[in-house]
Design an enzyme around this catalytic site. Structure first.
Site, PDB file in Angstrom:
ATOM      1  N   LYS A 183       0.835  -1.211   0.000  1.00 43.13           N
ATOM      2  CA  LYS A 183       0.000   0.000   0.000  1.00 43.13           C
ATOM      3  C   LYS A 183       0.868   1.259   0.000  1.00 43.13           C
ATOM      4  O   LYS A 183       0.559   2.241  -0.668  1.00 43.13           O
ATOM      5  CB  LYS A 183      -0.923   0.005   1.240  1.00 43.13           C
ATOM      6  N   GLY A 212       3.129  -0.589   8.872  1.00 40.55           N
ATOM      7  CA  GLY A 212       4.466  -0.255   8.376  1.00 40.55           C
ATOM      8  C   GLY A 212       4.362  -0.168   6.874  1.00 40.55           C
ATOM      9  O   GLY A 212       4.228  -1.186   6.206  1.00 40.55           O
TER      10      GLY A 212
HETATM   11  P1  GDP Z   1       2.285  -2.100   3.092  1.00 45.07           P
HETATM   12  O1  GDP Z   1       2.199  -2.276   4.563  1.00 45.07           O
HETATM   13  O2  GDP Z   1       1.088  -2.598   2.364  1.00 45.07           O
HETATM   14  O3  GDP Z   1       2.653  -0.703   2.683  1.00 45.07           O
HETATM   15  O4  GDP Z   1       3.495  -3.051   2.600  1.00 45.07           O
HETATM   16  P2  GDP Z   1       4.923  -3.197   3.331  1.00 45.07           P
HETATM   17  O5  GDP Z   1       5.711  -1.973   3.094  1.00 45.07           O
HETATM   18  O6  GDP Z   1       4.764  -3.659   4.727  1.00 45.07           O
HETATM   19  O7  GDP Z   1       5.499  -4.448   2.549  1.00 45.07           O
HETATM   20  C1  GDP Z   1       5.653  -4.440   1.154  1.00 45.07           C
HETATM   21  C2  GDP Z   1       7.137  -4.701   0.844  1.00 45.07           C
HETATM   22  O8  GDP Z   1       7.295  -5.053  -0.517  1.00 45.07           O
HETATM   23  C3  GDP Z   1       7.996  -3.461   1.038  1.00 45.07           C
HETATM   24  O9  GDP Z   1       9.272  -3.857   1.454  1.00 45.07           O
HETATM   25  C4  GDP Z   1       8.062  -2.858  -0.356  1.00 45.07           C
HETATM   26  O10 GDP Z   1       9.224  -2.073  -0.569  1.00 45.07           O
HETATM   27  C5  GDP Z   1       8.093  -4.097  -1.205  1.00 45.07           C
HETATM   28  N1  GDP Z   1       7.484  -3.997  -2.539  1.00 45.07           N
HETATM   29  C6  GDP Z   1       6.379  -3.311  -2.928  1.00 45.07           C
HETATM   30  N2  GDP Z   1       6.087  -3.586  -4.211  1.00 45.07           N
HETATM   31  C7  GDP Z   1       7.024  -4.473  -4.647  1.00 45.07           C
HETATM   32  C8  GDP Z   1       7.214  -5.171  -5.879  1.00 45.07           C
HETATM   33  O11 GDP Z   1       6.482  -5.054  -6.842  1.00 45.07           O
HETATM   34  N3  GDP Z   1       8.275  -6.036  -5.935  1.00 45.07           N
HETATM   35  C9  GDP Z   1       9.108  -6.230  -4.874  1.00 45.07           C
HETATM   36  N4  GDP Z   1      10.110  -7.100  -5.031  1.00 45.07           N
HETATM   37  N5  GDP Z   1       8.950  -5.587  -3.703  1.00 45.07           N
HETATM   38  C10 GDP Z   1       7.908  -4.734  -3.586  1.00 45.07           C
HETATM   39  P1  IMO Z   2       0.198  -2.779   7.278  1.00 47.07           P
HETATM   40  O1  IMO Z   2      -0.603  -1.505   7.283  1.00 47.07           O
HETATM   41  C1  IMO Z   2       0.341  -6.981   8.426  1.00 47.07           C
HETATM   42  C2  IMO Z   2      -1.524  -8.031  12.244  1.00 47.07           C
HETATM   43  C3  IMO Z   2      -0.628  -8.510  13.380  1.00 47.07           C
HETATM   44  C4  IMO Z   2      -1.581  -9.460  14.072  1.00 47.07           C
HETATM   45  C5  IMO Z   2      -2.933  -8.754  13.948  1.00 47.07           C
HETATM   46  C6  IMO Z   2      -3.317  -7.928  15.170  1.00 47.07           C
HETATM   47  O2  IMO Z   2       1.665  -2.561   7.272  1.00 47.07           O
HETATM   48  O3  IMO Z   2      -0.271  -3.691   6.187  1.00 47.07           O
HETATM   49  P2  IMO Z   2      -2.484  -5.595  16.104  1.00 47.07           P
HETATM   50  O4  IMO Z   2      -1.129  -5.148  16.559  1.00 47.07           O
HETATM   51  O5  IMO Z   2      -3.048  -4.791  14.997  1.00 47.07           O
HETATM   52  O6  IMO Z   2      -3.464  -5.771  17.237  1.00 47.07           O
HETATM   53  O7  IMO Z   2      -2.236  -7.085  15.547  1.00 47.07           O
HETATM   54  O8  IMO Z   2      -2.812  -7.893  12.824  1.00 47.07           O
HETATM   55  N1  IMO Z   2      -1.155  -6.714  11.668  1.00 47.07           N
HETATM   56  C7  IMO Z   2      -0.597  -6.555  10.460  1.00 47.07           C
HETATM   57  N2  IMO Z   2      -0.172  -7.478   9.572  1.00 47.07           N
HETATM   58  N3  IMO Z   2       0.408  -5.667   8.132  1.00 47.07           N
HETATM   59  C8  IMO Z   2      -0.037  -4.740   9.010  1.00 47.07           C
HETATM   60  O9  IMO Z   2      -0.109  -3.425   8.698  1.00 47.07           O
HETATM   61  C9  IMO Z   2      -0.529  -5.169  10.252  1.00 47.07           C
HETATM   62  N4  IMO Z   2      -1.013  -4.534  11.347  1.00 47.07           N
HETATM   63  C10 IMO Z   2      -1.409  -5.486  12.197  1.00 47.07           C
HETATM   64  O10 IMO Z   2       0.514  -9.162  12.890  1.00 47.07           O
HETATM   65  O11 IMO Z   2      -1.670 -10.665  13.343  1.00 47.07           O
HETATM   66 MG    MG Z   3       3.234  -3.176   6.120  1.00 46.56          MG
END
Ligand code: GDP
Ligand code: IMO
Ligand code: MG
Length: 443
Positions: A16, A40
């Site tokens: 996202k 995160g």
């Molecule tokens: P969010 O919480 O939905 O914003 O996703 P996160 O940041 O927690 O996890 C997504 C991870 O995948 C991050 O480390 C991004 O930098 C990485 N990422 C996003 N899009 C791509 C992609 O198309 N390919 C690869 N290899 N990594 C990606």
């Molecule tokens: P983003 O926005 C993935 C998961 C935790 C746990 C459950 C409840 O980066 O996609 P909490 O601390 O919210 O009470 O935990 O939800 N969880 C996530 N898993 N991405 C997240 O956020 C999460 N935020 C919470 O691992 O299973």
């Molecule tokens: Mg995340």
């Protein structure tokens, strides 16, 4: 100017942050509407990597107004740390960050209760991030929460704090055998945070309404994902907020009639971090491969993410609950070395194959996925920016997946960086945001 919601279609971490950062130059405002610093959201800009937790991912674009809506729970200490770290890295927070007066505070006893209840939950541990998000939302629903506006009213803040500390200490001591808190130990730091945050705290619902009336375009940044939604997720293995489309409205005060479109973000496979059912979860070599190639470790907790094949039953459900107009599919490149790729098209349970996502916890745990298997493309898609340049088998996979879900793709992401992205011409995102064509030219 369209107002568009970005929502995780799986269990979070779908990318996202990357998508919001891509769309931010096309909008005037980005607003977070739920969750807290359990999120995160990673944004990769050249060699720099930013992980946003409470601040919207639009903050990296000068001129983009960023709002923390009333549906968010805010840990002020963590927020201030995030603000300071951004400023140190050259990001301006001058006049472009707004925090809702109605957003609830995460208080020091919330993470303590979160950890204490997890430590006693045994087999049914949720595996929370330990940030206190669940207990803060519990107080909100119980009508004993403390809000941002209360921080600015010392007398009221103290009164609410005293009642809470009395109640939480009994819980911590008598139920959990854990350490307790004092009012003064919390009051001092929180009044300092109040001084810090006061310039940013405002009536954000009113501001959003005025901006929209004046023609501004707003992007709603969801946190977590559909399967973690408090009502529609895999309860009780969920987070405590409304992660789905309806949350965008309640968590900001922008009425549904002002929202013009919904984008789902999904990985080309699937991950989950923490406990709970995950029908397509894999073990062994393939899981290790996906984890290593996708760098699947929690952005907040560093925990290894559980990995599995893409689940059309779950994605169709997410499309139904959220009303996705389109999907941004991320991390296609992670599948590049797979000999075959699988798509879950049914859940086998007690001799029957279910094709609608069930609502029973037992079925999520016990169902066996029914797969379609396709041959892999085994050539790199990393950094590709043109749909036509994708290997034929990757296109077959994407076209088939989109057809099974019943939602067209607007974006296919082929890497973590901004330009490692394919914009599907004539897609909903390209129509809503014509400037995207300039930002993401096909090569
Ligand atoms: P969010 O919480 O939905 O914003 O996703 P996160 O940041 O927690 O996890 C997504 C991870 O995948 C991050 O480390 C991004 O930098 C990485 N990422 C996003 N899009 C791509 C992609 O198309 N390919 C690869 N290899 N990594 C990606
Ligand atoms: P983003 O926005 C993935 C998961 C935790 C746990 C459950 C409840 O980066 O996609 P909490 O601390 O919210 O009470 O935990 O939800 N969880 C996530 N898993 N991405 C997240 O956020 C999460 N935020 C919470 O691992 O299973
Ligand atoms: Mg995340």
């Amino acid at each position: 100017m369209p107002n568009i919601v970005v929502i995780g279609a799986q269990w979070g971490d779908e990318g996202k942050g990357k998508v919001v950062d891509l769309l931010a130059p096309c909008v005037d405002v980005v607003v977070r509407y739920q969750g807290g610093n359990n999120a995160g959201h990673t944004v990769v800009v050249g060699k720099d990597k930013f992980v946003l937790q409470t601040i919207p991912a639009g903050i990296l674009h000068a001129g983009c107004r960023c709002v923390i809506g009333c549906g968010v729970v805010v840990d002020p200490s963590s927020l201030i740390e995030e603000m300071e770290s951004l400023v140190q890295r050259g990001v301006s927070l001058d006049g472009n960050l707004y925090i809702s007066k109605n957003a609830h505070l995460i208080m020091p006893y919330h993470p303590a209760l979160d950890r204490a209840s997890e430590s006693k939950a045994g087999r049914r541990r949720i595996g929370t991030t330990g940030k206190g998000v669940g207990p803060a939302y519990a107080d909100k629903a119980a009508r004993i929460g403390i809000r941002m506006a209360d921080l600015l009213d010392e007398r009221l803040f103290r009164e609410k704090l005293e009642a809470n500390v009395f109640q939480k200490n009994r819980l911590l001591r008598e139920i959990y055998d854990a350490e307790t808190f004092t009012v003064d130990g919390i009051l001092g730091p929180y009044l300092r945070y109040a001084g810090w945050l006061a310039p940013y705290i405002t009536d954000t619902a009113l501001l959003l309404s005025r901006w929209i009336d004046a023609g501004a375009s707003v992007l709603f940044e969801g946190a977590q994902g559909t399967m973690l939604d408090i009502d529609h997720g895999t309860y009780p293995f969920i987070t405590s907020s409304s992660t789905t489309a309806g949350g965008a409205s309640t968590g900001t005060g922008v009425p549904p009639t002002k929202i013009n479109g919904i984008v789902g973000i999904a990985k080309a496979y699937c991950t989950r971090v923490g406990g709970g059912p995950f029908p397509t979860e894999l073990g062994g070599e393939i899981a290790d491969l996906l984890r290593a190639r996708g760098n699947e470790y929690g952005a907040v907790t560093g925990r290894p993410r559980r990995c599995g094949w893409v689940d059309v039953i779950g994605l169709r459900y997410a499309a139904r609950i959220n009303g996705f107009d389109t999907i941004a599919l991320t991390k296609l490149d992670v599948l590049d070395t797979c000999e075959t790729v699988k798509i879950c098209v049914g859940y086998r349970y007690k001799g029957e194959v279910l094709t609608d996502f069930p609502e029973e916890e037992r079925i999520w745990h016990e169902a066996e996925p029914v797969y379609e298997e396709m041959s892999g493309w085994q050539t790199t898609t990393h950094r590709l920016r043109d749909y036509a340049a994708l290997p034929a088998k990757a296109r077959e996979y994407l076209d088939h997946l989109s057809e099974l879900i019943g939602v067209p793709f607007s974006i296919v992401s082929t890497g973590a960086a901004r330009d490692e992205t394919i914009l599907v011409q004539d897609s909903a995102l390209a129509r809503w945001f014509p400037a995207l064509r300039g930002l993401l030219p096909a090569h």
